[in-house]
Design a protein around this motif. Structure first.
Motif, PDB file in Angstrom:
ATOM      1  N   ALA A  14      38.884  37.456  43.013  1.00 29.99           N
ATOM      2  CA  ALA A  14      38.051  36.116  43.106  1.00 29.99           C
ATOM      3  C   ALA A  14      38.397  35.174  41.775  1.00 29.99           C
ATOM      4  O   ALA A  14      38.303  34.004  42.090  1.00 29.99           O
ATOM      5  N   ARG A  15      38.409  35.893  40.847  1.00 30.77           N
ATOM      6  CA  ARG A  15      38.954  34.874  39.622  1.00 30.77           C
ATOM      7  C   ARG A  15      40.326  34.126  39.687  1.00 30.77           C
ATOM      8  O   ARG A  15      40.524  33.015  39.397  1.00 30.77           O
ATOM      9  N   ARG A  60      43.126  28.970  40.968  1.00 28.98           N
ATOM     10  CA  ARG A  60      44.136  28.486  41.731  1.00 28.98           C
ATOM     11  C   ARG A  60      43.422  27.177  42.383  1.00 28.98           C
ATOM     12  O   ARG A  60      44.094  25.967  42.344  1.00 28.98           O
ATOM     13  N   VAL A  61      42.245  27.225  42.803  1.00 28.87           N
ATOM     14  CA  VAL A  61      41.489  26.237  43.421  1.00 28.87           C
ATOM     15  C   VAL A  61      41.010  25.173  42.426  1.00 28.87           C
ATOM     16  O   VAL A  61      41.205  23.856  42.669  1.00 28.87           O
ATOM     17  N   THR A 120      42.395  21.073  42.270  1.00 26.90           N
ATOM     18  CA  THR A 120      41.577  19.979  42.252  1.00 26.90           C
ATOM     19  C   THR A 120      41.543  19.286  40.970  1.00 26.90           C
ATOM     20  O   THR A 120      40.768  18.174  41.146  1.00 26.90           O
ATOM     21  N   ARG A 121      42.067  19.650  39.940  1.00 27.03           N
ATOM     22  CA  ARG A 121      41.622  18.977  38.715  1.00 27.03           C
ATOM     23  C   ARG A 121      42.275  17.697  38.793  1.00 27.03           C
ATOM     24  O   ARG A 121      43.657  17.598  39.163  1.00 27.03           O
ATOM     25  N   GLY A 122      41.837  16.592  38.413  1.00 23.99           N
ATOM     26  CA  GLY A 122      42.129  15.249  38.470  1.00 23.99           C
ATOM     27  C   GLY A 122      41.955  14.389  39.670  1.00 23.99           C
ATOM     28  O   GLY A 122      41.645  13.306  39.718  1.00 23.99           O
TER      29      GLY A 122
END
Length: 153
Positions: A19-20, A25-26, A30-32
């Motif tokens: 889960a971590r 990774r998600v 999605t950053r930015g």
């Protein structure tokens, strides 16, 4: 209650680790990308607030127009019997003029007086109806102005 089964403990730890890893990774992917969306969402919130304010103003204006329309309707209903009475008097006068043979000066003076009174009353009615027509024209202009406003975004 914590399980003492070693296999269950291993499964729980692997699930937490997985889960971590997926969350990390998600987050990296999605950053930015979401930064520009946050600005757009904030802009949309401001637009929504503005639209709600404008809608409230329009609803308040519509309520005022409805009140004015009710008043105008009441005035027209109040004037209708007066107009009908004037028309009946005018018709009576027409019948008298048509059926009465030429009379003396006294009858002519009475007829002139009656005609003048009817003309005076008709002038009053015309003034009242002109006021109502102006008011209805103003209501029509307000409705057209309301209909001409841009639609909600």
């Amino acid at each position: 209650m914590t399980s003492t089964n070693p296999l269950a403990l291993l499964r729980a730890r692997l699930g937490d680790r997985l889960a971590r890893l997926v969350d990390f990774r998600v987050g990296e992917l999605t950053r930015g990308r979401l930064d520009s969306h946050e600005e757009r969402i904030t802009e949309q919130e401001h637009c929504t607030v503005d639209h709600r304010r404008r809608l409230d103003e329009l609803e308040a204006g519509l309520e005022r127009v409805r009140g004015d329309l009710l008043w105008t309707t009441g005035e027209v209903q109040r004037l209708v019997p007066h107009v009908a009475a004037q028309e009946a008097q005018l018709e009576d006068l027409r019948e008298r003029i048509a059926l009465t043979p030429p009379g003396d000066d006294k009858q002519a003076a009475e007829a002139r007086t009656l005609i003048e009174e009817i003309q005076r009353q008709h002038a009053q009615i015309r003034v009242r109806l002109a006021g109502i027509a102006r008011y209805e024209d103003r209501l029509r202009a307000l409705e057209e102005e309301r209909a001409g406003q841009p639609a909600h975004d």
